[in-house]
Design a protein around this motif. Sequence first.
Motif, PDB file in Angstrom:
ATOM      1  N   ARG A  74       4.811   3.763  -5.493  1.00 50.42           N
ATOM      2  CA  ARG A  74       4.713   3.233  -4.126  1.00 50.42           C
ATOM      3  C   ARG A  74       3.691   4.006  -3.290  1.00 50.42           C
ATOM      4  NH1 ARG A  74       9.794   1.609  -0.262  1.00 50.42           N
ATOM      5  NH2 ARG A  74       8.563   0.389   1.248  1.00 50.42           N
ATOM      6  N   ILE A  75       3.566   5.287  -3.580  1.00 50.63           N
ATOM      7  CA  ILE A  75       2.589   6.110  -2.859  1.00 50.63           C
ATOM      8  C   ILE A  75       1.214   5.456  -2.907  1.00 50.63           C
ATOM      9  CG2 ILE A  75       1.456   8.367  -2.805  1.00 50.63           C
ATOM     10  CD1 ILE A  75       3.981   9.463  -4.267  1.00 50.63           C
ATOM     11  N   PHE A  76       0.886   4.858  -4.035  1.00 46.47           N
ATOM     12  CA  PHE A  76      -0.452   4.302  -4.263  1.00 46.47           C
ATOM     13  C   PHE A  76      -0.516   2.811  -3.955  1.00 46.47           C
ATOM     14  CE2 PHE A  76       0.557   7.867  -6.956  1.00 46.47           C
ATOM     15  CZ  PHE A  76      -0.422   8.777  -6.534  1.00 46.47           C
ATOM     16  N   LEU A  77       0.530   2.077  -4.340  1.00 45.76           N
ATOM     17  CA  LEU A  77       0.555   0.645  -4.056  1.00 45.76           C
ATOM     18  C   LEU A  77       0.516   0.387  -2.559  1.00 45.76           C
ATOM     19  CD1 LEU A  77       3.302  -0.444  -6.614  1.00 45.76           C
ATOM     20  CD2 LEU A  77       0.829  -0.805  -6.829  1.00 45.76           C
ATOM     21  N   GLN A  78       1.245   1.187  -1.820  1.00 49.29           N
ATOM     22  CA  GLN A  78       1.369   0.999  -0.377  1.00 49.29           C
ATOM     23  C   GLN A  78       0.104   1.389   0.378  1.00 49.29           C
ATOM     24  OE1 GLN A  78       5.305   1.890   1.464  1.00 49.29           O
ATOM     25  NE2 GLN A  78       4.181   3.521   2.480  1.00 49.29           N
ATOM     26  N   ASN A  79      -0.675   2.271  -0.230  1.00 45.73           N
ATOM     27  CA  ASN A  79      -1.870   2.789   0.449  1.00 45.73           C
ATOM     28  C   ASN A  79      -3.162   2.271  -0.172  1.00 45.73           C
ATOM     29  OD1 ASN A  79      -0.929   4.758   2.652  1.00 45.73           O
ATOM     30  ND2 ASN A  79       0.366   5.296   0.886  1.00 45.73           N
ATOM     31  N   ASN A  80      -3.034   1.128  -0.871  1.00 45.97           N
ATOM     32  CA  ASN A  80      -4.198   0.371  -1.346  1.00 45.97           C
ATOM     33  C   ASN A  80      -5.119   1.194  -2.239  1.00 45.97           C
ATOM     34  OD1 ASN A  80      -5.473  -2.118  -1.485  1.00 45.97           O
ATOM     35  ND2 ASN A  80      -6.882  -1.647   0.197  1.00 45.97           N
ATOM     36  N   TRP A  81      -4.509   1.923  -3.169  1.00 44.93           N
ATOM     37  CA  TRP A  81      -5.261   2.703  -4.160  1.00 44.93           C
ATOM     38  C   TRP A  81      -6.148   1.771  -4.970  1.00 44.93           C
ATOM     39  CZ3 TRP A  81      -6.355   7.588  -5.481  1.00 44.93           C
ATOM     40  CH2 TRP A  81      -6.705   7.889  -6.805  1.00 44.93           C
ATOM     41  N   LYS A  82      -7.436   2.073  -5.058  1.00 45.27           N
ATOM     42  CA  LYS A  82      -8.394   1.179  -5.701  1.00 45.27           C
ATOM     43  C   LYS A  82      -8.724   1.564  -7.134  1.00 45.27           C
ATOM     44  CE  LYS A  82      -9.159  -1.575  -2.187  1.00 45.27           C
ATOM     45  NZ  LYS A  82      -8.688  -2.986  -2.243  1.00 45.27           N
ATOM     46  N   LYS A  83      -8.450   2.822  -7.492  1.00 47.21           N
ATOM     47  CA  LYS A  83      -8.737   3.245  -8.865  1.00 47.21           C
ATOM     48  C   LYS A  83      -7.591   2.820  -9.785  1.00 47.21           C
ATOM     49  CE  LYS A  83     -11.378   7.294  -7.306  1.00 47.21           C
ATOM     50  NZ  LYS A  83     -11.510   8.777  -7.426  1.00 47.21           N
ATOM     51  N   LYS A  84      -7.692   3.195 -11.044  1.00 48.15           N
ATOM     52  CA  LYS A  84      -6.706   2.762 -12.027  1.00 48.15           C
ATOM     53  C   LYS A  84      -5.346   3.395 -11.748  1.00 48.15           C
ATOM     54  CE  LYS A  84      -6.572   1.632 -16.909  1.00 48.15           C
ATOM     55  NZ  LYS A  84      -6.894   0.237 -16.637  1.00 48.15           N
ATOM     56  N   LEU A  85      -4.304   2.584 -11.837  1.00 49.96           N
ATOM     57  CA  LEU A  85      -2.929   3.045 -11.682  1.00 49.96           C
ATOM     58  C   LEU A  85      -2.109   2.478 -12.827  1.00 49.96           C
ATOM     59  CD1 LEU A  85      -0.567   4.338 -10.062  1.00 49.96           C
ATOM     60  CD2 LEU A  85      -0.392   2.168  -8.808  1.00 49.96           C
ATOM     61  N   ILE A  86      -1.434   3.359 -13.562  1.00 49.41           N
ATOM     62  CA  ILE A  86      -0.561   2.939 -14.661  1.00 49.41           C
ATOM     63  C   ILE A  86       0.862   3.376 -14.319  1.00 49.41           C
ATOM     64  CG2 ILE A  86      -0.024   3.169 -17.111  1.00 49.41           C
ATOM     65  CD1 ILE A  86      -3.008   3.804 -17.566  1.00 49.41           C
ATOM     66  N   ILE A  87       1.782   2.429 -14.312  1.00 44.37           N
ATOM     67  CA  ILE A  87       3.182   2.697 -13.989  1.00 44.37           C
ATOM     68  C   ILE A  87       3.980   2.597 -15.290  1.00 44.37           C
ATOM     69  CG2 ILE A  87       5.143   2.014 -12.556  1.00 44.37           C
ATOM     70  CD1 ILE A  87       3.046   0.450 -10.818  1.00 44.37           C
ATOM     71  N   TRP A  88       4.437   3.747 -15.793  1.00 44.68           N
ATOM     72  CA  TRP A  88       5.225   3.785 -17.036  1.00 44.68           C
ATOM     73  C   TRP A  88       6.696   3.815 -16.633  1.00 44.68           C
ATOM     74  CZ3 TRP A  88       5.833   8.289 -21.012  1.00 44.68           C
ATOM     75  CH2 TRP A  88       6.153   7.770 -22.271  1.00 44.68           C
ATOM     76  N   VAL A  89       7.381   2.702 -16.793  1.00 44.57           N
ATOM     77  CA  VAL A  89       8.747   2.544 -16.303  1.00 44.57           C
ATOM     78  C   VAL A  89       9.725   3.096 -17.338  1.00 44.57           C
ATOM     79  CG1 VAL A  89      10.455   0.938 -15.386  1.00 44.57           C
ATOM     80  CG2 VAL A  89       8.008   0.442 -15.123  1.00 44.57           C
ATOM     81  N   CYS A  90      10.391   4.191 -16.990  1.00 44.46           N
ATOM     82  CA  CYS A  90      11.273   4.865 -17.943  1.00 44.46           C
ATOM     83  C   CYS A  90      12.750   4.829 -17.534  1.00 44.46           C
ATOM     84  CB  CYS A  90      10.854   6.322 -18.115  1.00 44.46           C
ATOM     85  SG  CYS A  90       9.127   6.561 -18.589  1.00 44.46           S
ATOM     86  N   ASN A  91      13.071   4.276 -16.367  1.00 45.78           N
ATOM     87  CA  ASN A  91      14.459   4.338 -15.919  1.00 45.78           C
ATOM     88  C   ASN A  91      14.714   3.268 -14.862  1.00 45.78           C
ATOM     89  OD1 ASN A  91      17.075   5.113 -15.510  1.00 45.78           O
ATOM     90  ND2 ASN A  91      16.612   7.198 -14.874  1.00 45.78           N
ATOM     91  N   ARG A  92      14.512   1.988 -15.206  1.00 42.72           N
ATOM     92  CA  ARG A  92      14.591   0.857 -14.306  1.00 42.72           C
ATOM     93  C   ARG A  92      13.537   0.990 -13.217  1.00 42.72           C
ATOM     94  NH1 ARG A  92      18.589   1.882 -17.191  1.00 42.72           N
ATOM     95  NH2 ARG A  92      16.792   2.287 -18.468  1.00 42.72           N
ATOM     96  N   PHE A  93      12.813  -0.075 -12.958  1.00 44.98           N
ATOM     97  CA  PHE A  93      11.673   0.007 -12.040  1.00 44.98           C
ATOM     98  C   PHE A  93      12.108   0.256 -10.592  1.00 44.98           C
ATOM     99  CE2 PHE A  93      12.908  -4.337 -11.262  1.00 44.98           C
ATOM    100  CZ  PHE A  93      12.518  -4.592  -9.957  1.00 44.98           C
ATOM    101  N   ASP A  94      13.387  -0.019 -10.272  1.00 37.50           N
ATOM    102  CA  ASP A  94      13.867   0.195  -8.899  1.00 37.50           C
ATOM    103  C   ASP A  94      14.941   1.275  -8.849  1.00 37.50           C
ATOM    104  OD1 ASP A  94      15.767  -1.294 -10.252  1.00 37.50           O
ATOM    105  OD2 ASP A  94      16.020  -2.803  -8.678  1.00 37.50           O
ATOM    106  N   TYR A  95      14.811   2.273  -9.718  1.00 34.99           N
ATOM    107  CA  TYR A  95      15.792   3.360  -9.760  1.00 34.99           C
ATOM    108  C   TYR A  95      15.919   4.035  -8.395  1.00 34.99           C
ATOM    109  CZ  TYR A  95      17.968   7.835 -10.741  1.00 34.99           C
ATOM    110  OH  TYR A  95      18.799   8.928 -10.708  1.00 34.99           O
TER     111      TYR A  95
END
Length: 327
Positions: A74-95
């Motif tokens: 969320r730190i990056f999604l919310q602040n319009n990060w333009k470079k590559k972002l990979i989200i590795w979900v290891c414990n439910r995406f809405d933990y």
Amino acid sequence: MKVLHLSYHLSCKADLEYVFDELGHEHEFLTFSQPDGQHYNMTHDRANYYWRKYKDYFHKFDCIVTSDTAPLSRIFLQNNWKKKLIIWVCNRFDYSHQPCVDFPDEGYYKLIRDIKNRPNVEIVGYTPFENHYAKTIRNLPIGSQVIKPTGCLPDTYVPPPPTNLPRKDETFLVGPYHNDNVMLNLKEILQNKGIRVHNGRYEGPLDLAEFKGVVHIPYAWSNFAVFEGFKFAVPFFLPSLTFLENLRQGKAFFWSPPYRRDALELSEWYLPAHKDLFIYFDSWEDLQFRIQAFGPSEARAHKNKLLKFASQHATNTLKSWKNLLVP
């Protein structure tokens, strides 16, 4: 590339350190902590706080990878990060860390829904259940990409002193986990069957590999220990799905939420592709029989099967990460 890995989990850290090193990427690691565990609950304001604090540091990297708990993204999604972002979900995406009343919120779910419109963002489950949970239980599809842990250790890994135990290679480990100790007294059950047992923590995968094997009542859809067990040829004896269901009835059973009986074959412990990599038992008497029959030649054959699988798995997993990490 220059990659920053954000996570709360040391096994995630070690696994991705191995991956980045093998693929030749420069990398650093960052984690956050608060005594009350609220760093897990990535509210709008908390995400903005971390962004403001670290944004100059973040911009030094070509790629950000978040692991363990997806809300770090969320730190990056919310602040319009333009470079590559990979989200590795290891414990439910809405933990979320409970008790919590302000996360997950609709703003967070909206950001996850919008990932499909962001070509710089990839979201990947570390076990098939993560993708199933998002689509089937939360009605928020995150795609079908899955990359599992390698189970490998980076060159920087320094093993702690191993468990000092006589006849360790004749001893089965029962870990310190809830289902092994609180739901039932697994140590006592095994000892009453004449099985030599050590009950407690172990000092990493190299220590674990010195035991004859592990008897375990699973409690999660996946664990890094699954893949470390494959890599270091650790035999795991597990209750069959039918026996697991029998064991849990009327007891204080724990499963990393949510427990879904109809989806247990998505768990790494019960995935059909892994059926020959674990030794399943249908009763305590059946476990006793299988352990008695697990002589040196049987153990050697089983360990060789694990090592062969682990080698191919690591190769395939590195290929998957390589494709995901392309600039």
